[in-house]
Design a protein around this motif. Structure first.
Motif, short mmCIF file in Angstrom:
data_model
loop_
_atom_site.label_atom_id
_atom_site.label_comp_id
_atom_site.label_asym_id
_atom_site.label_seq_id
_atom_site.Cartn_x
_atom_site.Cartn_y
_atom_site.Cartn_z
N GLY A 27 0.79 -1.23 0.00
CA GLY A 27 0.00 0.00 0.00
C GLY A 27 0.82 1.28 0.00
N VAL A 28 2.11 1.16 0.19
CA VAL A 28 2.95 2.37 0.27
C VAL A 28 3.69 2.56 -1.05
N LYS A 29 3.77 3.82 -1.47
CA LYS A 29 4.57 4.09 -2.67
C LYS A 29 6.04 4.03 -2.27
N ILE A 30 6.81 3.12 -2.87
CA ILE A 30 8.21 2.99 -2.45
C ILE A 30 9.16 3.55 -3.49
N ALA A 31 8.71 3.80 -4.68
CA ALA A 31 9.62 4.36 -5.69
C ALA A 31 8.82 4.95 -6.82
N GLU A 32 9.50 5.81 -7.57
CA GLU A 32 8.82 6.49 -8.67
C GLU A 32 9.92 7.02 -9.59
N GLY A 33 9.70 7.04 -10.87
CA GLY A 33 10.70 7.61 -11.78
C GLY A 33 10.66 6.94 -13.13
N SER A 34 11.74 7.12 -13.88
CA SER A 34 11.80 6.49 -15.19
C SER A 34 12.00 4.99 -14.98
N PRO A 35 11.69 4.16 -16.00
CA PRO A 35 11.85 2.71 -15.84
C PRO A 35 13.25 2.35 -15.34
N GLN A 36 14.29 3.01 -15.89
CA GLN A 36 15.66 2.67 -15.48
C GLN A 36 15.89 2.99 -14.01
N GLN A 37 15.45 4.18 -13.60
CA GLN A 37 15.62 4.57 -12.19
C GLN A 37 14.98 3.55 -11.27
N VAL A 38 13.76 3.19 -11.60
CA VAL A 38 13.02 2.28 -10.73
C VAL A 38 13.70 0.92 -10.69
N GLN A 39 14.17 0.51 -11.86
CA GLN A 39 14.80 -0.80 -11.95
C GLN A 39 16.02 -0.89 -11.03
N GLN A 40 16.75 0.25 -10.90
CA GLN A 40 17.96 0.21 -10.08
C GLN A 40 17.69 0.49 -8.61
N ASN A 41 16.48 0.91 -8.29
CA ASN A 41 16.18 1.27 -6.92
C ASN A 41 16.28 0.05 -5.99
N PRO A 42 17.13 0.13 -4.95
CA PRO A 42 17.30 -1.03 -4.07
C PRO A 42 16.01 -1.44 -3.35
N ARG A 43 15.21 -0.47 -2.99
CA ARG A 43 13.98 -0.84 -2.28
C ARG A 43 13.06 -1.67 -3.16
N VAL A 44 13.05 -1.30 -4.45
CA VAL A 44 12.20 -2.06 -5.38
C VAL A 44 12.74 -3.48 -5.49
#
Ligand SMILES: Nc1ncnc2c1ncn2[C@@H]1O[C@H](COP(=O)(O)OP(=O)(O)OP(=O)(O)O)[C@@H](O)[C@H]1O
Ligand SMILES: [Mg+2]
Lengths: 511, 258
Positions: B229-246
């Protein structure tokens, strides 16, 4: 246990049941001339005076033959090939016939030994047993039962086959543009002939049948309104009779000399319709969130509440109801001829005309943006709402317009009867209206008409066996649901739904 | 570029469970945005808050600057938000054409009087809607299936019909709930092309929930990730892909084929 054997055992049990409750005994007392006198409107005592009390096997034999035909059809229903259909019908009916034969032989053996079976089974008299055994020695009569029943079962299976082939041929014909047109023309001609008959016939058929016609027409009216609610919008409303009652009581209060208003019929009629429509809409509000069975139960309660309010309210005459409801007055313009609404014939014309108008309106409503959103709501309420359909509004519209036509029917009913009692408006009226639209075909307007004829008219024709009306009614419903689950004249949409699920039709169509 | 939809602090609870937890979210007009997250992350629930199926307990949702919380579903649809369903919900016993015509309901006027009198305006409207309905069916590749019952269409056809029906409402924002669910990779890529075509030719903004990462990475301009239910990341596909939380949220989950 194969389906054919099971089917035979069921039929046999039913037949024994019919014999035990005395259907055959009743049929023996029935004669053609008696039926004819009834059709002409004679009362029971007049008939009794005119006819000798003799027994007569014709009707019971006809009943047996029909039972065999239907049992054969039912047994053959599931089989795929023609040979399989015939053989399962023969097997099933031979088993049923054998069950009856054994019971009859047993009973006649008991009688032969001076044991009175009718002491226990009241309706199984010695004469009945003898008549059922075709007045033959017991063993021969029993064998005859098996043979006759199996033979007519086979005929039933063959008829079913023919009927289905015909249905396929019709649908194929309708699918090609050209024969579709001729089919339409035939339909138009038939409709015109039927209308002509319905206009002319009332002049010749006498009081009794005019009354029957009028009752059928009133139920057509009720059915057309209920069909909007249930058939189009899919809202299972069992309190429908309440709005019929409101229409009837409104016109009664407004026109009867027992009250200070004493309006004319035509002035009170729209008030009655609007009152019913308002009640329908208001009662729709609390049930907006209910679906299916819950809706049925709550609306059923509403219908009863309305009746009980009328019954215990001294202002509406309590259980005695209201007398002297005014008939319409109508003067044909230019020739200044005043139609006297003093018999059921002019009322029949009023009902007939009203039915045509209401059927037309229902048809138009269904083939419109509104009708489409009703269907969508019936299919999936949330998805319809997500497509921008205001489901609250169209639900209330369905309840309101259904009640509007119920009010119309009720007003005409009250005026025709000239008196109304609260117990004219029991749940049974709702159930009848529901049954007739299901039998005719949910959502189908011609179905409503056929359904009324079958459910309201047929029992009148069958008045000689009045005691078994409800039984016949139930049996008819069950058989109908088995043989034609979509109704006698299904709505186009339903026809599609069921056709696509009928594997046999697909087999036939592809061949 | 203007913001077409904005959500601030949207919260939706089911008893003790907070299915959507103060989510802030914006979509630019004309973009294609994906909403991703593990099963049960609250994606569909968030859709349901936007379309008015649920009323969020807290938060504000604005569509083209207009607050929509508290409006009924059909009113929000009329404003210009349309959706498809995760588990296809067509009107099974209506034809394909009728389904699309129901979709056009909010763009029609005829009422009871029009239905009964069948006057000129009503006839013209029916003709217009029928023609447009056929066009939409052709657009989604269902030409020739106009008179088939929706329930008899194949799975892929049903998905397309749902989109055609949603397009019938003439939306400005189209919400697609897992449009490639149950499709193989080729079909999914065809769907990607189709979604692009929808945006281009129908001039709509698209928000989609998606599980296939290939699809998400190819199609989205922006990606928003929900988890519990919480938004943990947002951005371009590349940014999100590299996000550790994701990566953590998807750890152990076979769904993130990166
Ligand atoms: N009507 C409801 N009542 C109670 N709980 C619900 C309801 N709808 C959803 N939930 C719960 O809310 C949470 C979020 O569900 P939601 O359907 O939004 O997830 P999702 O992200 O769409 O998942 P999926 O990828 O499986 O579709 C889940 O835990 C679900 O069980
Ligand atoms: Mg979901």
């Amino acid at each position: 246990m194969t389906p054919a054997i099971r089917s035979g055992l069921v039929t046999g049990t039913l037949l024994l049941f019919f014999i035990l409750i005395g259907i055959y005994t009743t049929f023996e007392a029935l004669t053609l001339s008696g039926v004819w006198l009834t059709i002409q409107g004679a009362t029971a005592s007049e008939i009794a005076a005119q006819l000798p009390t003799a027994t007569n096997p014709q009707f019971s034999r006809v009943f047996t033959v029909f039972a065999a035909l239907i049992a054969g059809m039912l047994a053959a229903r599931r089989a795929q090939t023609f040979a399989a259909q015939i053989s399962s019908a023969v097997i099933a009916n031979a088993i049923a016939g054998a069950m009856v034969a054994i019971a009859l032989i047993f009973a006649s053996a008991l009688y032969a030994n001076k044991l009175d079976v009718s002491f226990v089974f009241e309706k199984v008299k010695a004469e009945t047993v003898a008549a059922l055994l075709f007045e033959q020695p017991a063993l021969l009569g029993g064998a005859l039962w098996i043979v006759v029943f199996a033979a007519f079962g086979a005929l039933g299976a063959a008829l079913l086959r023919g009927w289905r082939a015909l249905a396929v041929a019709q649908s194929l014909a309708a699918s090609t543009q050209r024969s579709g047109l001729t089919a339409n023309r035939v339909q138009t001609i038939l409709l015109a002939l039927a209308a002509l008959f319905l206009v002319i016939a009332p002049q010749f058929i006498g009081v009794y049948w005019n009354q029957v016609l009028g009752s059928i027409g009133l139920f057509v009216l009720l059915g057309l309104g209920l069909n909007i609610v249930i058939g189009f919008a899919g809202l299972l409303d069992l309190g429908y009779v309440g709005f019929y009652a409101i229409g009837a009581y409104t016109i009664a209060v407004l026109t009867s000399p027992a009250y200070p208003f004493q309006w004319g019929f035509w002035l009170a009629l729209p008030v009655a319709m609007v009152a019913a429509a308002i009640a329908g809409t208001l009662l729709g509000i609390p049930v907006l969130r209910l679906r299916g069975d819950y809706l049925a139960i709550v609306t059923l309660g509403f219908g009863e509440i309305i009746r009980i309010i009328y019954k215990f309210n001294p202002l509406t005459g309590g259980p005695q109801g209201i007398l002297n409801v005014a008939p319409p007055t109508f003067t044909i313009p230019f020739v200044n001829y005043t139609v006297a609404f003093n018999s059921s014939t002019p009322f029949w014309y009023l009902i007939f005309f009203t039915c045509i108008v209401v059927a037309f309106i229902a048809l138009r409503l269904n083939n419109s943006r509104l009708g489409r959103s009703w269907t969508a709501m019936r299919e999936d309420e949330d998805a319809a709402e997500a497509m921008g359909v205001d489901t609250t509004r169209i639900k209330l519209l369905a309840f309101g317009s259904g009640a509007f036509f119920a009010g119309l029917g009720g007003a005409i009913y009250a005026s025709r009867q000239q008196h109304i009692f609260p117990d004219d408006f029991t749940l049974l009226v709702s159930i009848n209206a529901l049954a007739l639209i299901i039998i005719g075909g949910l959502g189908s307007i011609p179905g409503v008409i056929i359904g009324s004829i079958v459910l309201i008219g047929l029992p009148e024709v069958l008045r000689p066996i009045a005691d078994y009306r409800l039984l016949a009614y139930a049996a008819l419903l069950v058989v109908m649901m088995l043989v034609r689950p979509a109704g006698l004249i299904p709505a186009a949409r339903q026809r599609r739904e069921f056709r696509e699920r009928d594997p046999e039709l697909e087999v036939l169509e592809s061949s | 570029m203007a913001t077409i939809l904005s959500a601030k602090g949207v919260t939706k609870r089911f008893g003790g469970l907070t299915a959507v937890d103060s989510v802030d979210f914006e979509i630019e007009e004309g973009s294609i945005v994906s909403l991703i997250g593990p099963n049960g992350a609250g994606k569909t629930t968030f859709f349901n808050c936007i379309t008015g199926y649920y009323t969020p307990e807290e938060g504000l949702i604005q569509f083209q600057g207009k607050p929509t919380v508290g409006m009924k579903m059909h009113q929000i649809t009329s404003l210009g938000i349309a959706r498809t369903f995760q588990n296809i919900r067509l009107f099974g016993n209506m034809t394909a054409l009728e389904n699309v015509m129901v979709g056009q309901h909010p763009r029609m006027k005829a009422g009871v009087i029009g239905a009964i009198t069948h006057n000129k305006a009503t006839r013209e409207e029916e003709a217009r809607v029928t023609t447009h309905g056929r066009e939409l069916l052709r657009f989604v590749g269902l030409r020739g299936k106009e008179n088939n019952l929706a329930k008899n269409l194949s799975y892929g056809e049903q998905r397309r019909l749902e989109i055609a029906r949603a397009l019938g409402t003439e939306p400005k924002l189209l919400l697609l709930d897992e449009p490639t669910a149950g499709m193989n990779p080729q079909e999914s890529l065809a769907m990607v092309d189709f979604i692009r075509k929808v945006r281009q030719e129908m001039n709509v903004t698209i928000l989609l929930i998606e599980h296939h990462m290939r699809v998400v990475m190819t199609i989205s301009e922006r990606v928003t990730v929900l988890d519990f239910g919480v938004k943990i990341a947002e951005g371009s596909p590349q940014q999100v892909q590299q996000n550790p939380r994701v990566r953590e949220a998807y750890l152990g989950s076979s769904e993130m084929h990166i």
